[in-house]
Design a protein around this motif. Structure first.
Motif, PDB file in Angstrom:
ATOM      1  N   SER A  65     -39.719  28.117   5.523  1.00 31.74           N
ATOM      2  CA  SER A  65     -38.632  28.872   5.896  1.00 31.74           C
ATOM      3  C   SER A  65     -38.202  29.804   4.769  1.00 31.74           C
ATOM      4  N   THR A  67     -35.706  29.329   2.755  1.00 33.78           N
ATOM      5  CA  THR A  67     -35.232  28.469   1.646  1.00 33.78           C
ATOM      6  C   THR A  67     -36.479  28.322   0.630  1.00 33.78           C
ATOM      7  N   TRP A  70     -36.859  31.287  -1.449  1.00 33.88           N
ATOM      8  CA  TRP A  70     -35.842  31.487  -2.657  1.00 33.88           C
ATOM      9  C   TRP A  70     -36.487  30.737  -3.778  1.00 33.88           C
ATOM     10  N   PHE A  92     -24.923  32.103   2.177  1.00 34.19           N
ATOM     11  CA  PHE A  92     -26.178  32.092   1.604  1.00 34.19           C
ATOM     12  C   PHE A  92     -26.287  32.306   0.084  1.00 34.19           C
ATOM     13  N   SER A 175     -32.104  38.732   5.938  1.00 33.10           N
ATOM     14  CA  SER A 175     -31.439  39.232   7.067  1.00 33.10           C
ATOM     15  C   SER A 175     -31.319  40.740   6.978  1.00 33.10           C
ATOM     16  N   GLN A 197     -38.022  35.323  10.673  1.00 33.20           N
ATOM     17  CA  GLN A 197     -37.345  35.134  11.838  1.00 33.20           C
ATOM     18  C   GLN A 197     -36.059  36.070  12.111  1.00 33.20           C
ATOM     19  N   LYS A 198     -36.086  37.117  11.397  1.00 35.07           N
ATOM     20  CA  LYS A 198     -35.011  37.861  11.600  1.00 35.07           C
ATOM     21  C   LYS A 198     -35.541  39.396  12.038  1.00 35.07           C
TER      22      LYS A 198
HETATM   23  C1  LIG Z   1     -29.567  35.530   4.015  1.00 38.47           C
HETATM   24  C2  LIG Z   1     -30.157  34.418   4.005  1.00 38.47           C
HETATM   25  N1  LIG Z   1     -30.734  33.691   2.851  1.00 38.47           N
HETATM   26  C3  LIG Z   1     -31.269  32.666   3.079  1.00 38.47           C
HETATM   27  C4  LIG Z   1     -31.367  31.933   4.470  1.00 38.47           C
HETATM   28  C5  LIG Z   1     -32.104  30.503   4.589  1.00 38.47           C
HETATM   29  O1  LIG Z   1     -33.307  30.955   4.975  1.00 38.47           O
HETATM   30  P1  LIG Z   1     -33.937  29.695   6.129  1.00 38.47           P
HETATM   31  O2  LIG Z   1     -32.882  28.743   6.945  1.00 38.47           O
HETATM   32  O3  LIG Z   1     -34.983  30.185   6.891  1.00 38.47           O
HETATM   33  O4  LIG Z   1     -34.307  28.611   5.148  1.00 38.47           O
HETATM   34  C6  LIG Z   1     -30.842  32.611   5.525  1.00 38.47           C
HETATM   35  C7  LIG Z   1     -30.827  31.794   6.736  1.00 38.47           C
HETATM   36  O5  LIG Z   1     -30.369  32.383   7.679  1.00 38.47           O
HETATM   37  C8  LIG Z   1     -30.142  33.680   5.328  1.00 38.47           C
HETATM   38  O6  LIG Z   1     -29.452  34.369   6.514  1.00 38.47           O
END
Ligand SMILES: Cc1ncc(COP(=O)(O)O)c(C=O)c1O
Length: 388
Positions: A65, A67, A70, A92, A175, A197-198
């Motif tokens: 995902s 995260t 990051w 976030f 996003s 996923q965005k």
């Molecule tokens: C700006 C932003 N950063 C990080 C994340 C975290 O991504 P994930 O939930 O896919 O780990 C999101 C999730 O919506 C997000 O909108």
């Protein structure tokens, strides 16, 4: 009577609607990820992502995902105890700060009101004060999905340059990529973080890092422990069209298709479509007499609009009603915004009539929930869309 006819309206700010073309592209037998057919697929998507980030550098794709992406950005470039400058723009940005702190980084987290983006003047002042050049990275979220506020990346880059500070510049475009204008190379971003996923219109499951030359050089001496996220292993196996471990093969089929769709539409048209739908959404919100959370018009998000719920009304109860009555999912308030805002996702595979349906569900929902509002939001949006 749980049966719902017609399509579900998935109007959260990600995961977004997956186009039929992408779904069909993924509905294929999984192939040998160590065979020749796979190398063609891998090379196509790894190259095809570069113009989306507007970079000539490398892009890596994790089965993860956002995260994970990051974490990959930080562990590949930094060492224990390194100082990082981050900004509290919303939920976030706060989660990324927490992750950095857990990795053993020293984060200077500039407080924010969750209604503004990163202030370039504060970046400049913070870095100017840092005469010892202790900050090793500035890490920001381009589009705060929790607030609908977009930070001005190019201006922040210029602020860093005015001080001549050598810190790495990292940007979360989770996003914003493929929805809002973004230019990794031109804006001097060293690592861009994203996921599937965005704006890329895929299901969740791919985490991305776009890596500039300075970040790659930093990764040679960075000492945070890393294994799964290690760029070196990824980049060296990617060269021959392979991955160091099992890739998410079917998601890569989907990615190939979504990249094709983005190129067919043209990225600049994709951005213009998002800008237009976002403006129509804000016109509806204003006509309803409700308030957009973002306070600075220069920072309005083109992918998500967060709307404040009038006092005494619960945003989550409203969302529940809209889901039950109209089969539409809206984004919830995250962190300290819980129950106080709802979020309208208008990114990815969306057009005028999908937005018109979304706003209609909202207007009917507001009436049914007994929220004090003025009618006419849908009309205001339709007038704008028809005239533009
Ligand atoms: C700006 C932003 N950063 C990080 C994340 C975290 O991504 P994930 O939930 O896919 O780990 C999101 C999730 O919506 C997000 O909108």
């Amino acid at each position: 009577m749980d049966f719902k006819s017609g399509r579900h309206f998935l109007q959260i700010p990600g995961p977004t609607n997956v186009p039929d073309r992408v779904l069909r592209a993924m509905a294929r037998p999984t192939i040998d990820h160590r065979g020749p057919e796979f190398t063609r697929l891998a090379r196509e998507v790894l190259e095809g992502l570069k113009p989306v980030f507007k970079t000539t550098g490398s892009v890596v794709i994790y089965p993860s995902s956002g995260t994970g992406a990051w974490e990959a950005a930080l562990v590949n470039t930094l060492s224990p105890g390194d100082r990082v400058l981050m900004f509290e723009t919303g939920h976030f940005a706060t989660l990324w700060r927490n992750l950095a702190a857990r990795l053993g980084l020293e984060v200077d987290f500039v407080p924010g009101d969750w209604r503004h983006g990163v202030d370039p003047a504060v970046v400049e002042a913070k870095l100017a004060e840092d005469r010892g050049r202790a900050f090793k990275a500035v890490a920001i979220v381009h589009n705060e999905t929790s607030t609908g506020v977009t930070s001005r990346v190019a201006e922040i880059r210029r602020a860093i340059d005015r001080v001549g500070h050598p810190a790495l510049f990292m940007v979360d475009t989770i996003s914003s990529l493929a929805s809002i204008d973004y230019r990794q190379d031109e804006w001097g971003v060293d690592v861009t973080v994203c996921c599937s996923q965005k704006g890329l219109m895929l299901p969740p499951g791919l985490g991305l890092n776009a890596i500039g030359g300075k970040a790659l050089a930093a990764s040679k001496s960075a000492r945070l422990p890393r294994s799964y996220w290690d760029w070196e292993a990824m980049l060296s196996t990617n060269k021959s069209g392979f991955f160091p471990y099992t890739p998410a093969t079917n998601l890569l089929y989907g990615l190939r298709e979504s990249l094709q769709m983005l190129m067919e539409e043209g990225l600049e048209n994709v951005f213009a479509r998002h800008d237009r739908l976002a403006e129509a959404t804000r016109r509806a919100v204003r006509a309803w007499n409700l308030e957009v959370l973002c306070l600075n018009p220069q920072e309005y998000s083109s992918s998500v609009t967060a709307v404040r719920m009038p006092g005494g009304h619960d945003a989550d109860a409203f969302r529940k009603l809209v889901l039950g009555k109209f089969n539409m999912s809206l984004g919830n308030g995250l962190g300290k915004l819980q129950s106080n805002v709802f979020r309208i996702g208008h990114l990815g595979d969306i057009n005028d009539l999908m937005l018109a349906g979304t706003l209609s569900g909202l207007e009917m929902g507001l009436a049914l929930a007994g929220v004090p509002f003025a009618k006419g939001g849908v009309l205001a949006a339709l007038d704008y869309l028809a005239g533009k």
